[in-house]
Design an enzyme around this catalytic site. Structure first.
Site, PDB file in Angstrom:
ATOM      1  N   ASP A  84      44.104  34.827  46.359  1.00 27.74           N
ATOM      2  CA  ASP A  84      44.224  35.808  45.653  1.00 27.74           C
ATOM      3  C   ASP A  84      43.979  35.832  44.112  1.00 27.74           C
ATOM      4  OD1 ASP A  84      45.888  38.439  45.395  1.00 27.74           O
ATOM      5  OD2 ASP A  84      47.085  37.498  44.196  1.00 27.74           O
ATOM      6  N   THR A 117      42.031  42.346  43.085  1.00 25.58           N
ATOM      7  CA  THR A 117      42.178  41.655  42.028  1.00 25.58           C
ATOM      8  C   THR A 117      40.811  40.681  41.921  1.00 25.58           C
ATOM      9  OG1 THR A 117      43.588  39.798  43.072  1.00 25.58           O
ATOM     10  CG2 THR A 117      44.659  41.816  41.865  1.00 25.58           C
ATOM     11  N   THR A 118      40.519  40.129  42.663  1.00 26.68           N
ATOM     12  CA  THR A 118      39.252  39.391  42.653  1.00 26.68           C
ATOM     13  C   THR A 118      37.878  40.051  42.306  1.00 26.68           C
ATOM     14  OG1 THR A 118      40.286  38.107  44.385  1.00 26.68           O
ATOM     15  CG2 THR A 118      37.863  37.395  43.805  1.00 26.68           C
ATOM     16  N   ASP A 416      49.760  42.380  49.577  1.00 24.62           N
ATOM     17  CA  ASP A 416      48.613  43.255  49.185  1.00 24.62           C
ATOM     18  C   ASP A 416      48.470  44.338  50.420  1.00 24.62           C
ATOM     19  OD1 ASP A 416      48.142  41.610  47.061  1.00 24.62           O
ATOM     20  OD2 ASP A 416      46.379  40.641  47.686  1.00 24.62           O
TER      21      ASP A 416
END
Length: 553
Positions: A84, A117-118, A416
């Protein structure tokens, strides 16, 4: 002598101050600025971009369903294994100021959207890489930043144009919601049981969703974790899970039709608020005190019984005498419940938190169908499950796993997934994953570049190249040839005029993301592009860094 004077370094007179002593004679104070570090101009911009590139390269390999995990060891030896992006960056110990900006970037994506987020860090790193090439060609950083802003607007217009609206219903077996949840879980450690986790995410969101306001209250979804068992033992509890047990071992372990008194007052005789001292000199006085205590205990028990309660949930503890009296009067009790858990119990059971026994009335009691005690393995760990609550909009996700790392990653993965389902409830428009959305934006920006006059053309093409990085990274992480994959997909999308073609990361034999149902919520993808572009603009505008050292006189 002359040679000796030449060898001595002359002090820096640029910051010299002329002063006078008490006799009026002038003298010069020279401030030594040797401790100050300063970078400015092109050198500062390049160092920022290189710092951001190194951070982006760390999370780059975690992108996509075949992305690899990172192991993070904290200063006190705690181990976290995750892919994550927000978790990796938040747990890294970074000194560089620009690197810290990328951490904040992933955190803001996590807070606002909860997923992607990545990707947002990879896009920001790619944009800065492209900007560096343009700066080396002699283009002014502000012109690049302005060009990126305009290109971002075109990319977002393209996303709006190609977005599909999917039908979602309040039915827990809604295939669209389930598939969206599975897409989010594809890259996580829990992917082997992603059907079960996707169903948990959908059930949790639908239980608390308000379809009229198109909103989901996350306060009502509680995450509980317990090491032991496997990921498949995880479950969704329509109610509240308390990490407590009944206060007396002889109390029944399962109660039906519960009326719960939720108290914040301790079950003990009242004491004066000020410091007090009680001297007992005779046996009669001691007996009178004992009788007074018993009478007060009995009054408290009577207040609870008269209200019709059969379960007592108390924020404080109580002694053995009170515990025995509760058992003798057929009242089950739970003690030492934390403030937040007590509030959640009150919301779930529609009860009122009561601060004094005298205020306890039947209307203030919480109601639930049953309370049962769970026992785990041979460790004699116990938990209480409050089910069938009168307020159905309260659920607990109970995550199990073989060790702390898997349980923690399970919680992050489910979070998520819940965020993706929440985003679809808020806005049911989607774009296709696997790099399909980025590729269609890249083609639209490249096409717009030909219509631009002057320097903006370069910025537009650089923006398009940065978006291509996502497709190349996905292909690379999946073991495919990145350049071959990118050129093949670009040609296909351009000839077929289809925005659904992406990277076949899992080797399913088709590039059609609609067929594979790999989707991303539109609001999440828009947010990624906007945040990455804003951060790039911010970094490009910085051209001077002054690190203040210790001044010396």
């Amino acid at each position: 002598m002359a040679a000796q004077q030449q060898g001595m370094a002359m002090p820096d007179m640029s910051n010299a101050i002329v002063a006078q002593d008490e006799m009026g004679r002038p003298f010069i104070i020279v401030r030594d600025q040797g401790k100050k570090q300063r970078k400015h101009g092109l050198e500062a911009t390049k160092s920022h971009i290189l710092a951001a590139r190194s951070v982006a390269s760390i999370v780059k390999t975690s992108l996509g369903p075949r992305g690899l995990d990172k192991i993070l060891i904290s200063q006190d030896g705690e181990i976290t294994i995750t892919n994550d992006g927000a978790t990796i960056l938040s747990q890294m110990d970074l000194d560089n100021e620009i690197a810290k900006l990328l951490v904040q970037l992933s955190r803001s994506q996590d807070d606002e959207i909860g997923d992607g987020t990545t990707g947002v860090v990879v896009i920001a790193g790619a944009l800065l890489d492209q900007a560096l090439e343009l700066i080396e060609k002699g283009i002014h950083p502000i012109k690049i930043a302005n060009g990126f802003d305009e290109a971002c607007k075109i990319a977002i217009q393209q996303l709006d144009k190609v977005a599909d609206e999917i039908k979602i219903s309040a039915d827990a077996s809604d295939p669209n919601l389930l598939r969206a949840a599975k897409t989010s879980l594809g890259s996580k450690i829990v992917s082997k049981s992603h059907d079960q986790f996707a169903q948990m995410a959908v059930d949790a969101v639908l239980s608390v969703a308000d379809f009229e306001r198109k909103d989901v209250d996350f306060e009502l979804i509680k995450m509980e974790k317990k090491v032991g068992g496997s990921l498949e033992d995880s479950s969704l509890i329509k109610g509240v899970l308390l990490e407590k047990d009944f206060s007396h071992s002889q109390m029944p372990k399962h109660i039906e039709d519960c009326k719960i008194a939720i108290l914040t007052c301790p079950l003990e005789p009242p004491k004066p608020k000020t410091k007090h001292k009680l001297e007992i000199s005779t046996a009669e006085e001691f007996k009178a005190l004992q009788e007074y205590e018993q009478k007060k205990f009995q009054e408290m028990i009577d207040c609870i019984k008269n209200s019709g309660a059969n379960v007592v949930a108390c924020q404080w503890g109580f002694d053995d005498e009170a515990n025995h009296l509760l058992l003798a009067n057929g009242l089950n009790a739970i003690r030492w419940i934390g403030g937040s858990e007590l509030e959640l119990l009150a919301i779930a059971t529609n009860g009122r938190i009561v601060p004094r026994f005298e205020d306890l009335t039947p209307e203030k009691l919480g109601t639930a169908q049953s309370i049962r005690e769970l026992e785990f393995g041979t460790t004699r760990d116990r938990m209480l499950v409050v089910e069938g609550c009168s307020n159905t909009k309260s659920v607990t996700c109970f995550i199990r796993g073989s060790n702390d790392m898997i349980v923690d990653e399970g919680v992050r993965a489910l979070h998520d997934s819940i965020c993706v389902v929440r985003n679809l409830v808020r806005d049911n428009r989607v774009v296709y994953g696997g790099g399909a959305a980025e590729l269609t934006c890249s083609l639209a920006v490249s096409e717009a570049a030909d219509r631009q006059k002057g320097i903006d053309q370069y910025a537009f093409r650089a923006f398009a190249s940065a978006l291509d990085t996502i497709i190349m990274t996905l292909a690379e992480n999946s073991g495919l040839d990145p350049i071959d994959t990118l050129s093949g997909l670009k040609a296909k999308q351009a000839t077929e005029k289809s925005s659904q073609l992406g990277v076949d990361c899992l080797g399913k034999g088709t590039n059609d993301m609609k067929e594979l149902f790999v989707i991303d919520p539109l609001i999440g993808k828009k947010q990624q592009l906007l945040l990455a572009t804003q951060l790039t603009r911010m970094i490009l505008k910085i051209n001077d860094v002054i690190i203040s050292g210790k001044d010396e006189y």
